[in-house]
Design a protein around this motif. Structure first.
Motif, mmCIF file in Angstrom:
data_model
loop_
_atom_site.group_PDB
_atom_site.id
_atom_site.type_symbol
_atom_site.label_atom_id
_atom_site.label_comp_id
_atom_site.label_asym_id
_atom_site.label_seq_id
_atom_site.Cartn_x
_atom_site.Cartn_y
_atom_site.Cartn_z
ATOM 1 N N VAL A 167 34.459 33.296 -25.630
ATOM 2 C CA VAL A 167 34.665 33.496 -27.062
ATOM 3 C C VAL A 167 35.246 32.222 -27.654
ATOM 4 C CG1 VAL A 167 35.880 34.826 -28.831
ATOM 5 C CG2 VAL A 167 35.122 35.953 -26.721
ATOM 6 N N VAL A 168 34.547 31.639 -28.627
ATOM 7 C CA VAL A 168 35.087 30.505 -29.369
ATOM 8 C C VAL A 168 35.826 31.051 -30.581
ATOM 9 C CG1 VAL A 168 34.502 28.534 -30.833
ATOM 10 C CG2 VAL A 168 33.369 28.824 -28.624
ATOM 11 N N ASN A 169 37.081 30.656 -30.719
ATOM 12 C CA ASN A 169 37.887 31.077 -31.859
ATOM 13 C C ASN A 169 38.375 29.841 -32.599
ATOM 14 O OD1 ASN A 169 39.561 33.363 -33.216
ATOM 15 N ND2 ASN A 169 41.025 31.703 -32.852
ATOM 16 N N ALA A 170 38.240 29.846 -33.922
ATOM 17 C CA ALA A 170 38.659 28.679 -34.698
ATOM 18 C C ALA A 170 39.021 29.102 -36.115
ATOM 19 C CB ALA A 170 37.554 27.626 -34.728
ATOM 20 N N GLU A 221 30.403 34.517 -28.059
ATOM 21 C CA GLU A 221 30.883 34.978 -29.361
ATOM 22 C C GLU A 221 31.529 33.831 -30.114
ATOM 23 O OE1 GLU A 221 33.324 38.555 -29.850
ATOM 24 O OE2 GLU A 221 32.993 38.968 -27.728
ATOM 25 N N LEU A 222 31.455 33.896 -31.444
ATOM 26 C CA LEU A 222 32.188 32.990 -32.311
ATOM 27 C C LEU A 222 33.004 33.822 -33.282
ATOM 28 C CD1 LEU A 222 32.902 30.252 -33.613
ATOM 29 C CD2 LEU A 222 30.778 30.449 -34.958
ATOM 30 N N ARG A 223 34.313 33.596 -33.276
ATOM 31 C CA ARG A 223 35.202 34.256 -34.226
ATOM 32 C C ARG A 223 35.835 33.160 -35.078
ATOM 33 N NH1 ARG A 223 37.982 39.241 -30.792
ATOM 34 N NH2 ARG A 223 36.088 39.753 -29.602
ATOM 35 N N LEU A 224 35.564 33.211 -36.367
ATOM 36 C CA LEU A 224 35.937 32.120 -37.260
ATOM 37 C C LEU A 224 36.710 32.646 -38.455
ATOM 38 C CD1 LEU A 224 35.641 29.100 -38.020
ATOM 39 C CD2 LEU A 224 33.542 29.744 -39.237
ATOM 40 N N PHE A 225 37.951 32.132 -38.613
ATOM 41 C CA PHE A 225 38.696 32.406 -39.839
ATOM 42 C C PHE A 225 38.392 31.288 -40.822
ATOM 43 C CE2 PHE A 225 42.220 31.741 -42.706
ATOM 44 C CZ PHE A 225 42.432 33.011 -43.213
#
Length: 220
Positions: A4-7, A169-173
């Motif tokens: 999971v990439v989170n940024a 997955e990509l989770r981006l704020f």
């Protein structure tokens, strides 16, 4: 393995300013979300550029989340992983503290004396000649029982992971500010794609703090 990439980026897609200094893009709600995501992970991964620029600890801060990890038979803290082809991680970096186990992934190009210094503070994984071979490095991490991986940046590493097909997955704020600058780092730097662009499927949109959380899965 599940990656999971989170940024967090500004509204114009920047991770920080052209000075590459850490900028507070999100707020308390997103900080808590990131802490939960770390707590749900076996390892938290960053590139050496993030270590040099921000000196992060990459640990779970909420004690109740640490207790939950212990109750389910996991270590109190997730492992920390630095992707560092040339061995630039300072030996006094916060990520090398004894708060949690740390792996430093190097290439064969890392100097021998640097390897010896880092070996006193972390487990070393060598994969690749001039640059870390991410497929081999992540396979080695998986052999250590690290199955759920959270990647926190920076943009060069994120691009490289998409390039070799390791992202699930990509989770981006996305925050409510504009940073601008052609030299400011973006979510996915590196050489960039010119064909066969990775495709994402939007799974969730949530208003958070003064911005939005977007969650995608990567189409196979």
């Amino acid at each position: 393995m599940h990656v999971v990439v989170n940024a967090a980026t500004s509204a114009d897609g920047k991770l920080s300013s052209r000075r590459r200094e850490q900028i507070a893009i999100s707020g308390e709600e997103d900080f808590a979300r990131v802490d939960r995501l770390r707590a749900d992970s076996d390892a938290v991964v960053v590139g050496v550029g993030t270590v040099v620029a921000d000196d992060p600890r990459l640990t779970v801060k909420d004690e109740s989340l640490c207790e939950d990890r212990l109750e389910r038979g996991a270590p109190e803290q997730p492992a920390r992983v630095v992707i560092d082809s040339k061995g630039r991680t300072p030996t006094d970096a916060a990520v090398l503290s004894d708060a949690a186990p740390t792996y430093v992934c190097l290439s064969e190009a890392a100097p021998v004396d640097t390897r010896m210094d880092l070996a006193d503070h972390a487990e070393l994984v060598t994969a690749g000649d001039d640059r870390v071979d991410l497929l081999r490095a992540f396979a080695a991490l998986q052999e250590q029982g690290l199955e759920r991986i959270m990647v926190e940046g920076g943009g060069e590493l994120i691009f490289s992971l998409f390039e070799v097909g390791l992202v699930d997955e990509l989770r981006l704020f996305v925050g409510s500010t504009i940073i601008g600058g052609r030299d400011a780092p973006t979510l996915a730097d590196g050489t960039g794609f010119v064909e066969e662009f990775p495709l994402l499927e939007l799974e969730r949109v949530e208003r958070l703090d003064d911005g939005a959380l977007l969650q995608w899965t990567v189409k196979s």
